[in-house]
Design a protein around this motif. Sequence first.
Motif, mmCIF file in Angstrom:
data_model
loop_
_atom_site.group_PDB
_atom_site.id
_atom_site.type_symbol
_atom_site.label_atom_id
_atom_site.label_comp_id
_atom_site.label_asym_id
_atom_site.label_seq_id
_atom_site.Cartn_x
_atom_site.Cartn_y
_atom_site.Cartn_z
ATOM 1 N N ARG A 36 6.444 -33.512 13.947
ATOM 2 C CA ARG A 36 7.384 -33.037 12.946
ATOM 3 C C ARG A 36 6.955 -31.656 12.436
ATOM 4 O O ARG A 36 5.770 -31.405 12.252
ATOM 5 N N ILE A 37 7.948 -30.809 12.200
ATOM 6 C CA ILE A 37 7.692 -29.507 11.584
ATOM 7 C C ILE A 37 8.590 -29.377 10.351
ATOM 8 O O ILE A 37 9.488 -30.198 10.137
ATOM 9 N N ALA A 38 8.339 -28.374 9.546
ATOM 10 C CA ALA A 38 9.103 -28.190 8.311
ATOM 11 C C ALA A 38 10.583 -28.028 8.615
ATOM 12 O O ALA A 38 10.969 -27.289 9.534
ATOM 13 N N SER A 39 11.419 -28.723 7.848
ATOM 14 C CA SER A 39 12.856 -28.668 8.093
ATOM 15 C C SER A 39 13.440 -27.294 7.770
ATOM 16 O O SER A 39 14.522 -26.946 8.258
ATOM 17 N N ASP A 40 12.729 -26.502 6.966
ATOM 18 C CA ASP A 40 13.227 -25.165 6.631
ATOM 19 C C ASP A 40 12.563 -24.076 7.464
ATOM 20 O O ASP A 40 12.571 -22.901 7.073
ATOM 21 N N ALA A 41 11.982 -24.459 8.603
ATOM 22 C CA ALA A 41 11.358 -23.467 9.479
ATOM 23 C C ALA A 41 12.385 -22.413 9.888
ATOM 24 O O ALA A 41 13.520 -22.729 10.240
ATOM 25 N N ALA A 42 11.955 -21.160 9.835
ATOM 26 C CA ALA A 42 12.879 -20.047 10.088
ATOM 27 C C ALA A 42 12.576 -19.407 11.438
ATOM 28 O O ALA A 42 11.425 -19.321 11.866
ATOM 29 N N MET A 43 13.600 -18.970 12.105
ATOM 30 C CA MET A 43 13.440 -18.257 13.376
ATOM 31 C C MET A 43 13.129 -16.778 13.110
ATOM 32 O O MET A 43 13.412 -16.283 12.008
ATOM 33 N N PRO A 108 18.989 -31.983 4.308
ATOM 34 C CA PRO A 108 18.276 -31.159 5.295
ATOM 35 C C PRO A 108 18.049 -31.927 6.593
ATOM 36 O O PRO A 108 17.713 -33.105 6.577
ATOM 37 N N ARG A 109 18.248 -31.249 7.701
ATOM 38 C CA ARG A 109 18.113 -31.891 9.005
ATOM 39 C C ARG A 109 16.649 -31.840 9.462
ATOM 40 O O ARG A 109 16.059 -30.764 9.528
ATOM 41 N N PRO A 110 16.039 -32.983 9.789
ATOM 42 C CA PRO A 110 14.638 -32.985 10.242
ATOM 43 C C PRO A 110 14.469 -32.148 11.513
ATOM 44 O O PRO A 110 15.403 -32.005 12.311
ATOM 45 N N ALA A 111 13.280 -31.627 11.688
ATOM 46 C CA ALA A 111 12.977 -30.809 12.857
ATOM 47 C C ALA A 111 11.667 -31.270 13.485
ATOM 48 O O ALA A 111 10.770 -31.759 12.797
ATOM 49 N N SER A 112 11.567 -31.124 14.798
ATOM 50 C CA SER A 112 10.362 -31.484 15.537
ATOM 51 C C SER A 112 10.097 -30.431 16.600
ATOM 52 O O SER A 112 11.023 -29.779 17.093
ATOM 53 N N LEU A 113 8.818 -30.296 16.939
ATOM 54 C CA LEU A 113 8.420 -29.466 18.073
ATOM 55 C C LEU A 113 7.964 -30.386 19.190
ATOM 56 O O LEU A 113 7.097 -31.242 18.984
ATOM 57 N N SER A 114 8.540 -30.226 20.367
ATOM 58 C CA SER A 114 8.189 -31.056 21.510
ATOM 59 C C SER A 114 7.599 -30.202 22.621
ATOM 60 O O SER A 114 8.009 -29.055 22.829
ATOM 61 N N ILE A 115 6.625 -30.784 23.321
ATOM 62 C CA ILE A 115 5.989 -30.131 24.469
ATOM 63 C C ILE A 115 6.173 -31.042 25.668
ATOM 64 O O ILE A 115 5.905 -32.251 25.590
ATOM 65 N N PHE A 131 4.295 -20.771 14.880
ATOM 66 C CA PHE A 131 4.587 -20.043 13.642
ATOM 67 C C PHE A 131 6.080 -19.769 13.587
ATOM 68 O O PHE A 131 6.718 -19.519 14.613
ATOM 69 N N ASP A 132 6.619 -19.824 12.382
ATOM 70 C CA ASP A 132 8.033 -19.507 12.249
ATOM 71 C C ASP A 132 8.214 -18.025 11.926
ATOM 72 O O ASP A 132 7.251 -17.246 11.945
ATOM 73 N N GLY A 133 9.434 -17.633 11.619
ATOM 74 C CA GLY A 133 9.732 -16.225 11.392
ATOM 75 C C GLY A 133 9.057 -15.643 10.169
ATOM 76 O O GLY A 133 8.966 -14.419 10.039
ATOM 77 N N GLN A 134 8.579 -16.515 9.271
ATOM 78 C CA GLN A 134 7.844 -16.054 8.098
ATOM 79 C C GLN A 134 6.334 -16.172 8.291
ATOM 80 O O GLN A 134 5.577 -16.106 7.323
ATOM 81 N N LEU A 135 5.911 -16.386 9.544
ATOM 82 C CA LEU A 135 4.503 -16.503 9.936
ATOM 83 C C LEU A 135 3.818 -17.713 9.301
ATOM 84 O O LEU A 135 2.601 -17.726 9.135
ATOM 85 N N ARG A 136 4.568 -18.727 8.966
ATOM 86 C CA ARG A 136 3.986 -19.963 8.455
ATOM 87 C C ARG A 136 3.536 -20.837 9.618
ATOM 88 O O ARG A 136 4.304 -21.040 10.567
ATOM 89 N N PRO A 137 2.300 -21.356 9.598
ATOM 90 C CA PRO A 137 1.888 -22.297 10.646
ATOM 91 C C PRO A 137 2.667 -23.602 10.512
ATOM 92 O O PRO A 137 2.828 -24.134 9.412
ATOM 93 N N LEU A 138 3.125 -24.125 11.638
ATOM 94 C CA LEU A 138 3.989 -25.303 11.624
ATOM 95 C C LEU A 138 3.305 -26.570 12.089
ATOM 96 O O LEU A 138 3.809 -27.671 11.839
ATOM 97 N N LEU A 139 2.165 -26.465 12.770
ATOM 98 C CA LEU A 139 1.538 -27.629 13.383
ATOM 99 C C LEU A 139 0.202 -27.949 12.733
ATOM 100 O O LEU A 139 -0.499 -27.067 12.232
ATOM 101 N N ARG A 140 -0.147 -29.222 12.786
ATOM 102 C CA ARG A 140 -1.457 -29.706 12.348
ATOM 103 C C ARG A 140 -2.140 -30.386 13.522
ATOM 104 O O ARG A 140 -1.494 -30.958 14.396
ATOM 105 N N ASN A 141 -3.468 -30.316 13.537
ATOM 106 C CA ASN A 141 -4.271 -30.929 14.593
ATOM 107 C C ASN A 141 -3.863 -30.413 15.975
ATOM 108 O O ASN A 141 -3.782 -31.166 16.934
#
Length: 249
Positions: A36-43, A108-115, A131-141
């Motif tokens: 899961r990543i932040a739902s407000d992640a920006a491009m 807010p719509r949930p968001a996920s990063l998949s590999i 990282f999103d468009g605001q340079l916020r780290p999105l992942l843990r571990n």
Amino acid sequence: MPGFLALQGGAGERYMRIGGERHATGSGEVLRLTQRIASDAAMPFHFRVRARADKDVRLYLRPCRKHLLYAEDCVTAAVDLKGGSGWQDLELKQWTGGEGFARPGWPPRPASLSIHVDGRGQVDVDDVQAFDGQLRPLLRNGDFERGVDYWFFSSDRDHLPWHAKNIFVHSYVEQGLFGLATLVLALLAAAAHLLRAPTRLHPLAPVLLASLAGITTVGLVDSLLDMPRITLMIMLVLWLSLSLRQPSQ
């Protein structure tokens, strides 16, 4: 056979091995490593990953709007890995998509990063960063030093390999004979408690008994414990059935 995930290495040297599908009968059957990543992640999104492959394959990183399954409005970044070339430090940027990812919505719509891996080879990944468009780290571990904390898996359309279509077989596979016996005894004890006087005079007793009967009946032909919210609801109903008391006059 939608692939595999395997945590490799010891403390300080852990990484994740992702295997591509070995037999595909359609689209969307690959096994995904997801978080899961932040739902407000920006491009736009920016990715860093350390990877190596045993064969020539393509590695995908895809932020999507997604709860558990059925991704939509995905943003795609991909890189072609050459087999046998050892570890590579890669930087990836947003490649395609994203028009709908930023679409506002309420709730807010949930968001996920998949590999995932496209191909029959296997890829080792480590030090995954996003990282999103605001340079916020999105992942843990992202270095997997805490095992699979925060990471999960999904196969978005081919979900049948992941559950047993029977609540009792499911319990046996995941928790062994002890877990199966605990579940059966808890259900029997709860039913007996609700049928025995004076508890059966409680206005909630018929409702709870019907609920347990429904859970057991549907559970004979479907998996009910493979979704955390449903599992929690079943455990709460079972707990209430076991603890129900008819108040004194």
